[in-house]
Structure formats: structure tokens, C-alpha cells
Motif scaffolding. Structure first.
Motif, mmCIF file in Angstrom:
data_model
loop_
_atom_site.group_PDB
_atom_site.id
_atom_site.type_symbol
_atom_site.label_atom_id
_atom_site.label_comp_id
_atom_site.label_asym_id
_atom_site.label_seq_id
_atom_site.Cartn_x
_atom_site.Cartn_y
_atom_site.Cartn_z
ATOM 1 N N TYR A 60 -62.112 10.080 -35.392
ATOM 2 C CA TYR A 60 -63.299 9.287 -34.441
ATOM 3 C C TYR A 60 -64.523 8.349 -35.129
ATOM 4 N N GLU A 61 -64.773 8.784 -36.519
ATOM 5 C CA GLU A 61 -65.845 8.477 -37.595
ATOM 6 C C GLU A 61 -65.193 7.576 -37.931
ATOM 7 N N GLN A 62 -63.717 7.460 -38.509
ATOM 8 C CA GLN A 62 -63.589 6.019 -39.299
ATOM 9 C C GLN A 62 -63.557 4.763 -37.556
ATOM 10 N N ALA A 63 -63.422 5.122 -36.763
ATOM 11 C CA ALA A 63 -63.236 4.022 -35.843
ATOM 12 C C ALA A 63 -64.647 3.764 -35.348
ATOM 13 N N ILE A 64 -65.642 4.682 -35.649
ATOM 14 C CA ILE A 64 -66.784 3.821 -35.495
ATOM 15 C C ILE A 64 -66.889 3.170 -36.674
ATOM 16 N N HIS A 65 -66.688 3.944 -37.711
ATOM 17 C CA HIS A 65 -66.759 2.929 -38.840
ATOM 18 C C HIS A 65 -66.158 1.771 -39.336
ATOM 19 N N SER A 66 -65.685 1.641 -38.501
ATOM 20 C CA SER A 66 -64.376 0.140 -38.294
ATOM 21 C C SER A 66 -65.103 -0.574 -37.432
ATOM 22 N N PHE A 166 -64.450 -5.337 -21.967
ATOM 23 C CA PHE A 166 -65.409 -4.270 -21.785
ATOM 24 C C PHE A 166 -63.972 -2.597 -21.356
ATOM 25 N N VAL A 167 -64.164 -1.926 -22.526
ATOM 26 C CA VAL A 167 -63.779 -0.174 -22.511
ATOM 27 C C VAL A 167 -64.186 0.288 -22.172
ATOM 28 N N ALA A 168 -63.887 1.188 -20.470
ATOM 29 C CA ALA A 168 -64.442 1.921 -20.159
ATOM 30 C C ALA A 168 -64.466 3.218 -20.206
ATOM 31 N N LEU A 169 -63.640 3.674 -21.194
ATOM 32 C CA LEU A 169 -62.945 5.083 -21.266
ATOM 33 C C LEU A 169 -63.308 6.363 -21.853
ATOM 34 N N GLY A 170 -65.158 6.342 -21.802
ATOM 35 C CA GLY A 170 -66.089 7.400 -22.513
ATOM 36 C C GLY A 170 -65.658 7.808 -23.681
ATOM 37 N N LEU A 171 -66.271 8.212 -24.153
ATOM 38 C CA LEU A 171 -65.788 8.721 -25.681
ATOM 39 C C LEU A 171 -65.011 10.411 -25.986
ATOM 40 N N PRO A 172 -63.681 10.005 -27.461
ATOM 41 C CA PRO A 172 -63.687 9.034 -28.332
ATOM 42 C C PRO A 172 -63.154 8.383 -27.621
ATOM 43 N N ARG A 173 -62.274 8.248 -26.633
ATOM 44 C CA ARG A 173 -61.035 7.920 -25.812
ATOM 45 C C ARG A 173 -61.575 5.970 -26.060
ATOM 46 N N GLN A 174 -62.052 5.856 -25.953
ATOM 47 C CA GLN A 174 -62.823 4.280 -25.928
ATOM 48 C C GLN A 174 -62.918 3.282 -27.600
ATOM 49 N N GLU A 175 -63.319 3.799 -28.033
ATOM 50 C CA GLU A 175 -63.148 4.048 -29.590
ATOM 51 C C GLU A 175 -62.085 4.500 -30.233
ATOM 52 N N LEU A 176 -61.733 5.001 -30.024
ATOM 53 C CA LEU A 176 -60.058 5.273 -30.920
ATOM 54 C C LEU A 176 -59.626 4.155 -30.222
ATOM 55 N N TRP A 177 -59.529 3.977 -28.756
ATOM 56 C CA TRP A 177 -58.495 2.771 -28.604
ATOM 57 C C TRP A 177 -58.420 0.948 -28.945
ATOM 58 N N ILE A 178 -59.568 0.569 -28.988
ATOM 59 C CA ILE A 178 -60.283 -0.424 -30.025
ATOM 60 C C ILE A 178 -59.859 -0.428 -31.422
ATOM 61 N N ALA A 179 -60.416 0.853 -31.830
ATOM 62 C CA ALA A 179 -59.837 0.370 -33.281
ATOM 63 C C ALA A 179 -58.583 1.554 -33.857
#
Length: 247
Positions: A60-66, A166-179
Motif C-alpha cells: 500500500y505504501e508503494q501505491a501511495i508513493h506512485s 472516480f474510484v470509490a472502493l475505500g482504502l486500501p482497495r481504491q489506491e491499490l486498484w489504481i496503482a
């Protein structure tokens, strides 16, 4: 995705770089031009819970950093920055950011894809968007109950070719999906919006303006939704770590 964070000052809080700008400057100088030029970008609206999740989960940290931009969504982030003597200019609430983007897209006749929430909530949210922003091209929509590696869903979003997803999956799924799938898209602003579709659909009421101005939106949510207590405790842990400078 195109990384443009070097054009904005950032402040690092627990290994997450937050942009330090007002919402208006962020939108007018960075996001609106990106939309008009069909740049691909990833926006994270981060609160203390997201920061803590990134600390606890390397993927998840890597997803945020991306992400191209991490914006400070949450009173706890502003409090932490102030305590560190690195004050942020203002909170940029994800819901407000989404509404501003919808207004801009409506003015320009651009397109949006709405991904996430329950099917009935997603449908109601999109109907509300169509009512309030009639010039928006609804490129597509899909509920949030799918596996993160569902390639058919990725292809559906690809084919929609939306200007904003707009990705409304909640954390951590939405950021993971985008990354995880960002490289499969040619353009688009991708933004995790958490429970914003529930608010748009009228399923959840946002805090009154006075609560928001006093940075007490978290307390209003807790009073209305006691099941959020575990999440609120993460905010307190975040602040303790900031105060005592724990890793």
C-alpha cells in the motif's frame, strides 16, 4: 503516470509527501490543465488512516508513493503538520475536490467514469450527477464488488476512455486498484474518493458546515456511525506517533 509533484511544494509526514497548496491553486494550476491536455494522473486524498495503513503495509505504501499528488484530507494531517512546525496551507477535502472537478467537467463537456460502492448506491450517485451536472458525459459506471485483478473490469474502464475516473472502493482497495492498473490507461485523472458516492447518493449525510470549519467532521461521523470507532483510534495512534516521533 506523469509525475508533476516537483512543481508543488510538499511536506513529508510519516514518509508520505503531501502537497502544500490551496485547493484552488492545486486545481487551476495543475489538475485543470492536465485534464485539458489529457495527461494521466493519480490523486490520493489522504487522511491519518491512510498514512497509518501505508506505514503498516509495504504494498500500500508503494501505491501511495506512485501517486502524482497526495492531498491533505483530514484535520489530523493539518494538526500533525502544525505540530511539526511545517504548516499546510489548508485541508483539501476529497468530497469538495470531487465536486469542483465535476463542475469543471460539466463546464467543459468532459467525461467521467464512476467505479465503486454498492450497485444501488452507484446508480443513485450517477443519477444525481446527471441531475446536477447535465453537461457531463457519463462514460460508464460499475459497482465496487469485484476482484482487484479483474481484467474485464479494467477493459471496461479502458474502453470508456473517461477524462476522470472516480474510484470509490475505500482504502486500501481504491489506491491499490489504481496503482496496479495505471499503466493500462492512456489518459485520465484517477482519484480515490472513499465514501463520496454514498454522500452524492444521499445515503450518508455530510457533517454540517460548522463542524467542518471547526475540523470536527471526524467527530460528527463517529456520532452518526459508531462502527467507525476503530478507524478513529487509528487517528489517535497517528497523533501519538507524531508527538513522540515514532516510526
Amino acid at each position: 503516470m506523469q509525475n508533476m509533484t516537483n512543481q508543488l511544494k510538499t511536506i513529508k509526514i510519516m514518509n508520505v509527501n503531501f502537497i502544500n497548496a490551496t485547493k484552488d491553486i492545486f486545481l487551476k494550476n495543475h489538475i485543470y490543465p492536465s485534464l485539458m491536455n489529457e495527461h494521466k494522473q493519480f490523486i490520493v486524498t489522504a487522511n491519518p488512516e491512510i498514512v497509518m495503513k501505508a506505514r503498516e503495509n509495504e504494498q500500500y505504501e508503494q501505491a501511495i508513493h506512485s501517486a502524482d499528488y497526495v492531498v491533505p484530507d483530514g484535520a489530523g494531517i493539518l494538526m500533525a503538520a502544525k505540530y511539526m512546525k511545517l504548516p499546510l496551507q489548508e485541508r483539501i477535502a476529497g468530497y469538495d475536490l470531487m465536486l469542483d472537478l465535476l463542475e469543471f467537467v460539466n463546464d467543459k463537456g468532459l467525461s467521467c467514469f464512476f467505479l465503486g460502492a454498492k450497485e444501488e448506491v452507484n446508480e443513485k450517485a450517477v443519477l444525481e450527477v446527471e441531475k446536477r451536472f447535465p453537461n457531463i458525459n457519463i462514460a460508464g459506471r460499475h459497482h465496487g464488488f469485484f476482484k482487484l485483478d479483474d481484467q474485464e473490469l479494467v477493459e471496461k474502464v479502458q474502453n470508456a476512455n473517461a477524462d476522470i475516473v472516480f474510484v470509490a472502493l475505500g482504502l486500501p482497495r481504491q489506491e491499490l486498484w489504481i496503482a496496479r492498473h495505471s499503466e493500462q490507461f492512456q489518459k485520465g485523472i484517477f482519484m480515490g474518493v472513499g465514501g463520496s458516492l454514498d454522500v452524492l447518493a444521499g445515503e450518508v449525510n455530510r457533517a454540517p458546515e460548522i463542524w467542518i470549519k471547526l475540523n470536527l467532521e471526524w467527530l460528527y461521523r463517529l456520532l452518526k456511525q459508531p462502527f467507525r470507532l476503530k478507524r478513529i483510534l487509528k487517528v489517535f495512534e497517528f497523533m501519538v506517533r507524531i508527538v513522540f516521533r515514532k516510526s
